[in-house]
Design an enzyme around this catalytic site. Structure first.
Site: not given
Ligand code: NAD
Ligand code: UFG
Length: 332
Positions: A124, A148, A152
């Site tokens: 991330s 969190y 990572k």
């Molecule tokens: P998500 O929660 O939708 O998907 C994660 C999946 O992993 C889920 O289906 C959950 O059931 C499964 N899981 C969690 N723990 C597990 C375990 N111990 N064993 C087996 N399955 C397990 O999340 P996502 O948004 O699809 O994110 C996927 C990955 O990308 C995560 O590692 C997250 O940290 C990373 N990531 C997500 C974002 C974002 O904004 N969505 C940003 C940066 C990184």
């Molecule tokens: N925000 C609002 N209102 C809300 C939610 C968010 O104004 O209800 C704003 C935040 O302040 C930020 C922007 O919208 O300026 C984006 O916020 P998000 O919570 O959607 O995303 P972040 O950038 O904070 O973080 C996300 C994931 C993290 C990941 C990161 C990677 O949640 O896990 O992107 O850049 F690490």
């Protein structure tokens, strides 16, 4: 290639499963459903025309993992499984360290014991901490501000140590910026349980009349309109990045980090206004206090992904909002 996707029924995993299968790869999904449910498999079947292989299990269960790895013998693992809520990680750090770090170490041990040494890891942009310059390239100093983010960063370091110990390993850490949007079918997307923490799912629920108003966390940042700026990327672009990373892993050895972002930043108000266009009506919002820990701006330098993977984001913000809204209307 035959590829195992841990967390394969989650938001990014399910979209990647579609992109991989449609590029001719054989996918096996592995998940414990702690943040997803089995209806995703029916939806994937509707999109793909066949049901992808699925194995239920937890990445902390080494015996189960080895069983699955030995049965399917995938060439590579794409490792999405993990917990991802920043606020929750502050409340429950041990759950995050156990699930994300212990789970990854268990997965790596099972892979090593079964001779599978290619991993693509969901990292991330959070590992960059407070930006010292923009756009963020992979050489930017790393730091974290919450458990969190620490999981990572530590997993990236564990993967780097593993690659240093054995030259056969390939570990590609994909540093995602802000994935949003949904598959164009409207069948799969992001549908968090409870009140969403992230901006897009929150905006989608206000647009659908399920929540009253978006809270805009601060309008006094040093950005063009004062609200936070992020690099939002369509989840299908992100999925395509994984397809290309899997191809790259066939010849790559060692550890590498690669940003997946568009290189363009949009503010919170830009997002709300783009979503208003997608849904065809105004979206109520109010300005509130800044959210602790938020940075003013971050966006990617995606050059390395282009040079190494031939990857570039193609979808626009308009596409992201349109596809998100289509999915939102289906999951009422
Ligand atoms: P998500 O929660 O939708 O998907 C994660 C999946 O992993 C889920 O289906 C959950 O059931 C499964 N899981 C969690 N723990 C597990 C375990 N111990 N064993 C087996 N399955 C397990 O999340 P996502 O948004 O699809 O994110 C996927 C990955 O990308 C995560 O590692 C997250 O940290 C990373 N990531 C997500 C974002 C974002 O904004 N969505 C940003 C940066 C990184
Ligand atoms: N925000 C609002 N209102 C809300 C939610 C968010 O104004 O209800 C704003 C935040 O302040 C930020 C922007 O919208 O300026 C984006 O916020 P998000 O919570 O959607 O995303 P972040 O950038 O904070 O973080 C996300 C994931 C993290 C990941 C990161 C990677 O949640 O896990 O992107 O850049 F690490």
């Amino acid at each position: 290639m035959k590829i195992l996707l841990t967390g394969g029924t989650g938001f990014i995993g399910s979209h990647t499963a579609v992109a991989m299968a449609q590029s001719g790869h054989e996918v096996i999904l592995f998940d414990n459903f702690c943040n997803s449910d089995c209806s995703v498999l029916d939806r994937l079947q509707s999109i793909l025309g066949f049901r992808p292989a699925f194995e239920e299990g937890d990445i902390r269960d080494e015996k189960r993992l080895k069983e699955v790895l030995q049965t399917y013998r995938p060439e590579a693992v794409v490792h999405f499984a993990g917990l991802k809520a920043v606020g929750e990680s502050v409340q429950k750090p041990l759950e995050y360290y156990d699930n994300n770090i212990c789970g990854t170490v268990t997965l790596l041990r099972a892979m090593q014991q079964t001779g599978i040494k290619k991993i693509i890891f969901s990292s991330s942009a959070t590992v960059y901490g407070m930006p010292q310059y923009l756009p963020l390239d992979e050489g930017h100093p790393l730091s974290v501000t919450n458990p969190y983010g620490r999981t990572k960063l530590q997993i990236e370091e564990i993967l780097s140590d593993l690659c240093a110990s054995d030259p056969q390993w390939s570990a590609i850490c994909l540093r995602y910026f802000n994935p949003i949007g949904a598959h164009e079918s409207g069948l799969i997307g992001e549908n968090p349980r409870g009140i969403p923490n992230n901006l897009l799912p929150y905006v989608a629920r206000v647009a659908a009349g399920q929540l009253q108003a978006v809270q805009v966390f601060g309008n006094d940042y040093d950005t063009p309109d004062g609200t936070g700026v992020r690099d939002y990327i369509h989840v299908m672009d992100l999925a395509d990045g994984h397809v290309r990373a899997a191809q790259y892993s066939q010849t790559h050895r060692g550890w590498i980090a690669i940003n997946l972002g568009t290189g363009v930043g949009y503010s919170v108000l830009d997002i709300i206004h783009a979503y208003e266009k997608a849904c065809g009506h105004p979206i109520a919002y109010r300005i509130t206090e800044r959210r602790p820990g938020d940075v003013a701006s971050n966006w990617a330098n995606p050059q390395r992904a282009f040079e190494l993977l031939g990857w570039k984001a193609r979808y626009t913000l308009e596409d992201m909002c349109r596809d998100s809204w289509r999915f939102q209307q289906n999951c009422r």
